[in-house]
Design an enzyme around this catalytic site. Structure first.
Site, PDB file in Angstrom:
ATOM      1  N   ASN A  16       0.869  -1.177   0.000  1.00 33.83           N
ATOM      2  CA  ASN A  16       0.000   0.000   0.000  1.00 33.83           C
ATOM      3  C   ASN A  16       0.908   1.231   0.000  1.00 33.83           C
ATOM      4  OD1 ASN A  16      -1.774   2.062   0.548  1.00 33.83           O
ATOM      5  ND2 ASN A  16      -2.314   1.358   2.611  1.00 33.83           N
ATOM      6  N   TRP A  17       1.032   1.867  -1.152  1.00 35.97           N
ATOM      7  CA  TRP A  17       1.955   3.006  -1.261  1.00 35.97           C
ATOM      8  C   TRP A  17       1.383   4.279  -0.644  1.00 35.97           C
ATOM      9  CZ3 TRP A  17       5.071   3.159  -6.537  1.00 35.97           C
ATOM     10  CH2 TRP A  17       5.946   2.047  -6.572  1.00 35.97           C
ATOM     11  N   LYS A  18       0.106   4.238  -0.238  1.00 33.09           N
ATOM     12  CA  LYS A  18      -0.553   5.429   0.341  1.00 33.09           C
ATOM     13  C   LYS A  18      -0.282   6.633  -0.563  1.00 33.09           C
ATOM     14  CE  LYS A  18      -0.304   3.351   4.859  1.00 33.09           C
ATOM     15  NZ  LYS A  18      -0.298   3.515   6.304  1.00 33.09           N
ATOM     16  N   HIS A 103      -9.589   1.341   4.558  1.00 34.12           N
ATOM     17  CA  HIS A 103      -8.355   1.456   5.344  1.00 34.12           C
ATOM     18  C   HIS A 103      -8.629   2.378   6.537  1.00 34.12           C
ATOM     19  CE1 HIS A 103      -4.325   2.689   6.496  1.00 34.12           C
ATOM     20  NE2 HIS A 103      -3.909   1.573   5.911  1.00 34.12           N
ATOM     21  N   GLU A 105      -7.098   4.767   7.693  1.00 37.64           N
ATOM     22  CA  GLU A 105      -6.916   6.203   7.404  1.00 37.64           C
ATOM     23  C   GLU A 105      -8.149   6.778   6.716  1.00 37.64           C
ATOM     24  OE1 GLU A 105      -3.141   5.721   5.439  1.00 37.64           O
ATOM     25  OE2 GLU A 105      -2.248   5.218   7.381  1.00 37.64           O
ATOM     26  N   GLU A 171      -5.801  -5.008  10.268  1.00 35.26           N
ATOM     27  CA  GLU A 171      -4.771  -4.017  10.552  1.00 35.26           C
ATOM     28  C   GLU A 171      -5.106  -3.298  11.856  1.00 35.26           C
ATOM     29  OE1 GLU A 171      -2.512  -2.689   6.837  1.00 35.26           O
ATOM     30  OE2 GLU A 171      -4.324  -1.511   6.878  1.00 35.26           O
ATOM     31  N   GLY A 177       1.773   2.380  10.893  1.00 42.56           N
ATOM     32  CA  GLY A 177       2.696   3.513  10.938  1.00 42.56           C
ATOM     33  C   GLY A 177       3.433   3.582  12.265  1.00 42.56           C
ATOM     34  N   SER A 212       2.900  -2.189  10.283  1.00 45.64           N
ATOM     35  CA  SER A 212       4.333  -2.253  10.641  1.00 45.64           C
ATOM     36  C   SER A 212       5.027  -3.556  10.267  1.00 45.64           C
ATOM     37  CB  SER A 212       4.539  -1.964  12.141  1.00 45.64           C
ATOM     38  OG  SER A 212       4.180  -0.629  12.423  1.00 45.64           O
ATOM     39  N   GLY A 233       2.688  -1.177   4.314  1.00 47.29           N
ATOM     40  CA  GLY A 233       2.732   0.238   3.959  1.00 47.29           C
ATOM     41  C   GLY A 233       4.154   0.679   3.660  1.00 47.29           C
TER      42      GLY A 233
HETATM   43  P1  PGA Z   1       2.606   0.376   7.681  1.00 45.50           P
HETATM   44  O1  PGA Z   1       1.172   0.606   7.014  1.00 45.50           O
HETATM   45  O2  PGA Z   1       3.126  -0.931   7.141  1.00 45.50           O
HETATM   46  O3  PGA Z   1       3.430   1.551   7.247  1.00 45.50           O
HETATM   47  O4  PGA Z   1       2.400   0.319   9.167  1.00 45.50           O
HETATM   48  C1  PGA Z   1       0.310  -0.479   6.799  1.00 45.50           C
HETATM   49  C2  PGA Z   1      -1.010   0.003   6.250  1.00 45.50           C
HETATM   50  O5  PGA Z   1      -1.466   1.068   6.672  1.00 45.50           O
HETATM   51  O6  PGA Z   1      -1.592  -0.650   5.374  1.00 45.50           O
END
Ligand code: PGA
Length: 253
Positions: A16-18, A103, A105, A171, A177, A212, A233
């Site tokens: 997931n490149w966000k 997600h 976010e 998640e 994050g 993470s 991520g």
């Molecule tokens: P992260 O993000 O691996 O940077 O913790 C994972 C995600 O939000 O899908």
């Protein structure tokens, strides 16, 4: 032909490149393909860049086993007056195969509800995409011992109502994050709960762990028997890191 894991489900390692990456970073896709080699035939590797780069990412992945996906789609199926929205059909049209939905976010920053996520998942299925439905408890949910109940409710209410293949990504919000993951026992317990909620008729749904995941802890994450792969991520942005995670999967050996 793709192989399946010992449980019959093909592992999925999704990046997931966000809201990161530019055109130049699409070179990471070829680098990833090179780094994982024929392991890409045994596990499914997926990269989800932002919408403007999907078409170019599909071109970059051509001739490799790496699939390209999106990070969101509209809940509205037909073409219509929705300024700023991108439909699942458009994503499929430019070559996306998966779409990440709900997600944490998007749930926290855009107020997305379980009901909306379910509608988006239906729109994705109708367009021929495989939705990756994200669920996860907050730290406060876990501290009050409600994590299983909270996630079970999210799963029941966020999955598509229509029939079709989908993926669940567990998640925990407190691990996204961050630089921590739950214990293997906690991951296993939650994945078993989600599998129980989905029921045997949904046996084919893959359940990923996300939050993470990095090259150092990937072995530990994959040691949980209920984990069918990972949603990654930060560590998916660089081919070397993402490849190290993919190569840590038991099916890669
Ligand atoms: P992260 O993000 O691996 O940077 O913790 C994972 C995600 O939000 O899908």
């Amino acid at each position: 032909m793709a192989q399946s894991g010992s449980n019959g489900r093909r592992p999925l390692l999704a990046g997931n490149w966000k809201m990161f990456g530019r055109g130049a970073d699409l070179a990471e896709i070829q680098a990833l393909a090179k780094a994982i080699g024929d392991v890409g035939e045994r596990v499914e590797a997926l990269v989800c860049p932002t919408a403007p780069y999907i078409e170019a990412a599909v071109r970059a992945a051509k001739g490799t086993p790496i699939a390209i996906g999106a990070q969101d789609c509209s809940a509205v199926g037909p073409d219509s007056a929705r300024t700023g929205e991108v439909s699942a059909a458009m994503l499929a049209d430019v070559g996306a195969r998966y779409v990440i939905l709900g997600h944490s976010e998007r749930r926290s920053q855009h107020g997305e509800s379980d009901g909306l996520v379910s509608k988006k998942a239906d729109a994705a299925l109708a367009a021929g995409l495989i939705p990756i439905v994200c669920v996860g408890e907050t730290r406060a949910d876990r501290d009050s011992g409600k994590e299983l109940e909270v996630v079970a409710t999210q799963v029941r209410q966020s999955i598509p109502s229509a029939a079709g293949e989908y993926v669940i990504a567990y998640e925990p919000v407190w691990c996204i994050g961050a630089d921590r993951i739950p214990t293997v026992a906690e991951i296993t317990e939650m994945h078993a709960k989600i599998r129980q909620v989905l029921g045997t008729a949904r046996e084919a749904a893959r359940i990923l762990y996300g939050g993470s995941v990095n090259p150092k802890n990937a072995h530990e994450v994959f040691s949980s028997p209920g984990v069918d792969g990972a949603l990654v991520g930060r560590a998916s942005l660089k081919a070397a890191d993402f490849a190290a995670i993919i190569l840590a999967h038991p099916m890669a050996g």
